[in-house]
Motif scaffolding. Structure first.
Motif, PDB file in Angstrom:
ATOM      1  N   ALA A  37       0.876  -1.104   0.122  1.00 53.62           N
ATOM      2  CA  ALA A  37       0.142  -0.007   0.057  1.00 53.62           C
ATOM      3  C   ALA A  37       1.020   1.460   0.139  1.00 53.62           C
ATOM      4  O   ALA A  37       1.797   1.273   0.283  1.00 53.62           O
ATOM      5  N   ALA A  38       0.300   2.434  -0.485  1.00 54.82           N
ATOM      6  CA  ALA A  38       0.965   3.707  -0.612  1.00 54.82           C
ATOM      7  C   ALA A  38       1.308   3.765   0.979  1.00 54.82           C
ATOM      8  O   ALA A  38       0.457   3.575   1.995  1.00 54.82           O
ATOM      9  N   THR A  39       2.333   4.671   1.117  1.00 53.88           N
ATOM     10  CA  THR A  39       2.884   5.114   2.615  1.00 53.88           C
ATOM     11  C   THR A  39       3.446   6.494   2.715  1.00 53.88           C
ATOM     12  O   THR A  39       4.314   6.515   1.728  1.00 53.88           O
ATOM     13  N   SER A  41       5.766   9.281   2.801  1.00 54.46           N
ATOM     14  CA  SER A  41       7.140   9.492   2.601  1.00 54.46           C
ATOM     15  C   SER A  41       8.061   8.304   3.014  1.00 54.46           C
ATOM     16  O   SER A  41       8.931   8.418   3.446  1.00 54.46           O
ATOM     17  N   PHE A  42       7.457   7.186   2.775  1.00 51.30           N
ATOM     18  CA  PHE A  42       8.107   6.062   2.936  1.00 51.30           C
ATOM     19  C   PHE A  42       8.359   5.622   4.254  1.00 51.30           C
ATOM     20  O   PHE A  42       9.164   4.675   4.943  1.00 51.30           O
ATOM     21  N   VAL A  43       7.423   6.230   5.407  1.00 49.72           N
ATOM     22  CA  VAL A  43       7.504   6.147   6.409  1.00 49.72           C
ATOM     23  C   VAL A  43       7.111   4.656   7.111  1.00 49.72           C
ATOM     24  O   VAL A  43       7.702   3.980   8.255  1.00 49.72           O
ATOM     25  N   GLN A  44       6.170   4.116   6.690  1.00 49.10           N
ATOM     26  CA  GLN A  44       5.658   2.801   7.029  1.00 49.10           C
ATOM     27  C   GLN A  44       5.197   2.578   8.339  1.00 49.10           C
ATOM     28  O   GLN A  44       5.881   1.696   9.192  1.00 49.10           O
ATOM     29  N   ALA A  45       4.636   3.461   8.715  1.00 48.96           N
ATOM     30  CA  ALA A  45       4.197   3.528  10.353  1.00 48.96           C
ATOM     31  C   ALA A  45       2.954   2.696  10.840  1.00 48.96           C
ATOM     32  O   ALA A  45       2.065   3.071  11.250  1.00 48.96           O
ATOM     33  N   ASN A 105       2.495  13.579  12.540  1.00 51.56           N
ATOM     34  CA  ASN A 105       2.981  12.116  12.554  1.00 51.56           C
ATOM     35  C   ASN A 105       1.887  11.115  13.237  1.00 51.56           C
ATOM     36  O   ASN A 105       1.934   9.841  12.775  1.00 51.56           O
ATOM     37  N   PHE A 106       0.983  11.492  14.155  1.00 48.95           N
ATOM     38  CA  PHE A 106      -0.011  10.684  14.602  1.00 48.95           C
ATOM     39  C   PHE A 106      -0.847  10.414  13.328  1.00 48.95           C
ATOM     40  O   PHE A 106      -1.235   9.094  13.223  1.00 48.95           O
ATOM     41  N   MET A 107      -1.361  11.473  12.617  1.00 50.30           N
ATOM     42  CA  MET A 107      -2.459  11.166  11.577  1.00 50.30           C
ATOM     43  C   MET A 107      -1.460  10.480  10.382  1.00 50.30           C
ATOM     44  O   MET A 107      -2.148   9.485   9.774  1.00 50.30           O
ATOM     45  N   ILE A 108      -0.298  10.540  10.160  1.00 44.28           N
ATOM     46  CA  ILE A 108       0.433   9.622   9.227  1.00 44.28           C
ATOM     47  C   ILE A 108       0.496   8.377   9.453  1.00 44.28           C
ATOM     48  O   ILE A 108       0.436   7.367   8.767  1.00 44.28           O
ATOM     49  N   LEU A 115      -4.556   2.275   5.220  1.00 44.26           N
ATOM     50  CA  LEU A 115      -4.272   2.006   3.749  1.00 44.26           C
ATOM     51  C   LEU A 115      -3.838   0.810   3.683  1.00 44.26           C
ATOM     52  O   LEU A 115      -3.990  -0.019   2.709  1.00 44.26           O
ATOM     53  N   ALA A 116      -2.815  -0.051   4.662  1.00 40.58           N
ATOM     54  CA  ALA A 116      -2.304  -1.150   4.369  1.00 40.58           C
ATOM     55  C   ALA A 116      -3.445  -2.146   4.858  1.00 40.58           C
ATOM     56  O   ALA A 116      -3.555  -3.291   4.292  1.00 40.58           O
ATOM     57  N   ALA A 117      -4.223  -2.003   5.736  1.00 36.59           N
ATOM     58  CA  ALA A 117      -5.282  -2.638   5.948  1.00 36.59           C
ATOM     59  C   ALA A 117      -6.454  -3.035   5.028  1.00 36.59           C
ATOM     60  O   ALA A 117      -6.848  -4.241   4.828  1.00 36.59           O
ATOM     61  N   GLN A 118      -6.616  -1.913   4.376  1.00 40.19           N
ATOM     62  CA  GLN A 118      -7.508  -2.064   3.201  1.00 40.19           C
ATOM     63  C   GLN A 118      -6.935  -3.063   2.009  1.00 40.19           C
ATOM     64  O   GLN A 118      -7.457  -3.740   1.245  1.00 40.19           O
ATOM     65  N   ASN A 119      -5.847  -2.886   1.803  1.00 44.39           N
ATOM     66  CA  ASN A 119      -4.998  -3.628   0.844  1.00 44.39           C
ATOM     67  C   ASN A 119      -5.209  -5.064   1.328  1.00 44.39           C
ATOM     68  O   ASN A 119      -5.334  -6.070   0.599  1.00 44.39           O
TER      69      ASN A 119
END
Length: 248
Positions: A37-39, A41-45, A105-108, A115-119
């Motif tokens: 899934a999109a993340t 700034s590549f944070v993958q939080a 960063n909380f929102m990120i 996004l990851a969950a929906q994927n």
């Protein structure tokens, strides 16, 4: 319509599963799809915790108030996670404390996790499996944190039950396209919005009447009014900040 769109638009929540566990290969495929899934700034939080232990599933079912948390093919718990970024800071000898505490960063972390969950959901459904999001996990996050050994800067947001459906309900009609999609700016004419909601109420009323053989007469606006009438999970702000999130 292609098969991907067909899978997405055919979604419905599944709460009854066959007594049949997912294979490790299926789990890996679903989690790797989540990671695609999109993340921001590549944070993958985010972190995804898979729960196989029957006792832990039972405890989480009690904490969430959802019996199918215990009985499914596999259980995933999706967590917003800035703990690894705290470790990154230690490795690189950089002070990131003030940044970790910000609302941005909380929102990120929240958005990345969703996004990851929906994927993961789409991947699971494309394999012929059913899923159900479990927001009830937030009924008692202190309890959930103990069961799953959650450290600071990690926030369990929701769970997802996955498995082979033993019962499939009809798909619930969604809000009208015109009510969701506003072109070139937000539609602020209340009369138009209320007319759309009224039309939708009729659709939902008919859906429940047919689904329950006339036993349930309900509308969407009534459901939402009752849901928002009283605040729920009012401990959330305190818990979120205790975990290190959203302080600034």
């Amino acid at each position: 319509m292609n098969t991907i769109i067909e899978t997405i638009q055919n979604h419905r929540s599944i709460r009854h599963y066959e007594d049949r566990p997912l294979t490790d290969e299926q789990i890996k495929m679903i989690v790797e799809s989540a990671q695609a899934a999109a993340t921001s700034s590549f944070v993958q939080a985010y972190t995804i915790i898979g729960v196989k232990d029957p006792e832990k599933k039972k405890e989480l079912a009690l904490l969430s108030g959802n019996t199918h948390v215990e009985k499914n093919g596999h259980l995933l718990v999706f967590c917003a996670d800035l703990h690894r970024h705290e470790l990154v800071a230690e490795m690189e000898e950089v002070n990131v404390q003030q940044s970790l505490d910000t609302t941005e960063n909380f929102m990120i972390a929240l958005i990345d996790t969703a996004l990851a969950a929906q994927n993961a959901a789409v991947a699971a459904e494309s394999l012929g499996l059913g899923i159900c999001y479990i927001g009830g996990l937030r009924n008692n996050l202190d309890g959930v944190s103990k069961v799953l050994n959650i450290p600071k800067y990690v926030l369990p947001l929701f769970a997802m039950t996955i498995g082979y459906p033993s019962k499939i309900n009809d798909k619930k009609p969604r809000l009208p396209f015109e009510h969701i999609y506003h072109e070139d700016g937000y539609q602020t004419d209340s009369s138009i919005l209320k007319k759309q909601l009224g039309d939708y109420n009729k659709i939902i009323h008919d859906y429940y009447m047919e689904r329950t053989n006339g036993k349930r007469s309900d509308t969407w606006t009534k459901q939402m009014a009752l849901k928002f009438k009283e605040p729920s999970r009012t401990y959330m702000k305190e818990y979120v900040q205790k975990q290190g999130f959203n302080k600034k």
